[in-house]
Scaffold this motif. Structure first.
Motif, short mmCIF file in Angstrom:
data_model
loop_
_atom_site.label_atom_id
_atom_site.label_comp_id
_atom_site.label_asym_id
_atom_site.label_seq_id
_atom_site.Cartn_x
_atom_site.Cartn_y
_atom_site.Cartn_z
N ILE A 149 -0.50 17.11 -6.95
CA ILE A 149 0.60 16.80 -6.34
C ILE A 149 1.62 17.50 -7.24
N LEU A 150 1.65 17.02 -8.40
CA LEU A 150 2.69 17.26 -9.45
C LEU A 150 2.73 18.78 -9.60
N THR A 197 0.74 -1.24 0.15
CA THR A 197 0.03 -0.06 0.04
C THR A 197 0.77 1.24 0.09
N ILE A 198 2.10 1.09 0.05
CA ILE A 198 3.11 2.33 -0.28
C ILE A 198 2.67 2.86 -1.57
N PRO A 199 2.62 4.22 -1.68
CA PRO A 199 2.43 4.65 -2.96
C PRO A 199 3.61 4.95 -3.87
N LEU A 200 3.94 3.88 -4.57
CA LEU A 200 5.10 3.80 -5.02
C LEU A 200 4.86 4.62 -6.44
N VAL A 201 4.00 4.58 -6.99
CA VAL A 201 3.67 5.42 -8.45
C VAL A 201 3.87 6.91 -8.08
N LEU A 202 3.07 7.22 -6.91
CA LEU A 202 3.56 8.53 -6.60
C LEU A 202 4.98 9.13 -6.50
N VAL A 203 5.78 8.15 -5.86
CA VAL A 203 7.23 8.57 -5.64
C VAL A 203 7.82 8.40 -7.05
N LEU A 204 7.60 7.61 -7.62
CA LEU A 204 8.13 7.69 -8.95
C LEU A 204 7.84 8.86 -10.13
N LEU A 205 6.49 9.14 -9.80
CA LEU A 205 6.21 10.38 -10.63
C LEU A 205 6.89 11.84 -9.91
N LEU A 206 6.93 11.67 -8.44
CA LEU A 206 7.58 12.88 -8.19
C LEU A 206 9.09 13.06 -8.34
N ASN A 207 9.76 12.01 -8.49
CA ASN A 207 11.33 11.72 -8.95
C ASN A 207 11.47 12.09 -10.60
N LYS A 229 9.89 18.45 -16.78
CA LYS A 229 9.34 18.27 -17.95
C LYS A 229 7.60 17.90 -17.61
N THR A 230 6.67 18.85 -18.18
CA THR A 230 5.33 18.88 -18.06
C THR A 230 4.71 17.65 -18.85
N SER A 231 5.38 16.79 -19.55
CA SER A 231 4.88 15.76 -19.85
C SER A 231 4.70 14.53 -19.01
N VAL A 232 5.12 14.84 -17.74
CA VAL A 232 4.67 13.93 -16.55
C VAL A 232 3.28 14.10 -16.21
N PHE A 233 2.55 14.86 -16.53
CA PHE A 233 1.42 15.17 -15.94
C PHE A 233 0.60 14.10 -16.84
N LEU A 234 0.52 13.82 -18.24
CA LEU A 234 -0.12 12.78 -18.85
C LEU A 234 0.43 11.19 -18.19
#
Length: 145
Positions: A69-70, A20-30, A37-42
């Motif tokens: 968050i982004l 349940t650790i938000p791994l996707v969030l950590v990866l997106l933040l990094n 780059k704003t392509s991270v939003f997509l």
């Protein structure tokens, strides 16, 4: 590019089934902090939709959270030097803490601390991997200029 897609698929599968650790969030933040780059939003929107489908959450709930968050990180980019380890730690910890509070996590502080440590380790590995890259560097850190 293939490496990042593979990392997102692995983190989606792990977060959707094992942890349940938000791994996707950590990866997106990094990714957002390192590349700026704003392509991270997509990518965040698509990962949020896939994660909502896997977890049977209302569709778009995780996507909206990731996008907010982004957007906050990109707003802080103008005022602070975001490409540092303390900023990665604080943003990963606070983002994970808010995520776990909103999405009914258990052991919130321990999981937030674990995700912040994972975020720092991943940020370090991301910087090191970019330095060994043969082509022109794709990540330019502020303190290296």
């Amino acid at each position: 590019m293939i490496f990042l897609v593979l990392l997102f698929v692995i983190s989606l599968v792990l977060q959707g089934s094992v942890t349940t650790i938000p791994l996707v969030l950590v990866l997106l933040l990094n990714l957002a902090i390192a590349t700026k780059k704003t392509s991270v939003f997509l990518i965040a929107f698509l990962c949020g939709v896939v994660l909502d489908i896997m977890l049977s959450n209302p569709l778009g709930q995780s996507s909206i959270f990731y996008l907010l968050i982004l957007a906050t990180v990109f707003l802080y980019e103008r005022k602070f030097d975001v490409q540092t380890f303390p900023f990665v730690f604080i943003s990963s910890f606070s983002g994970s803490l808010i995520y776990l509070i909103l999405f009914d996590g258990r052991f919130i502080l321990i999981q937030s601390l674990a995700s912040a440590l994972i975020g720092i380790i991943f940020f370090f590995l991301l910087i090191q991997a970019d330095r060994f890259h043969i082509r022109k560097k794709s990540i330019s850190l502020e303190y290296e200029k």
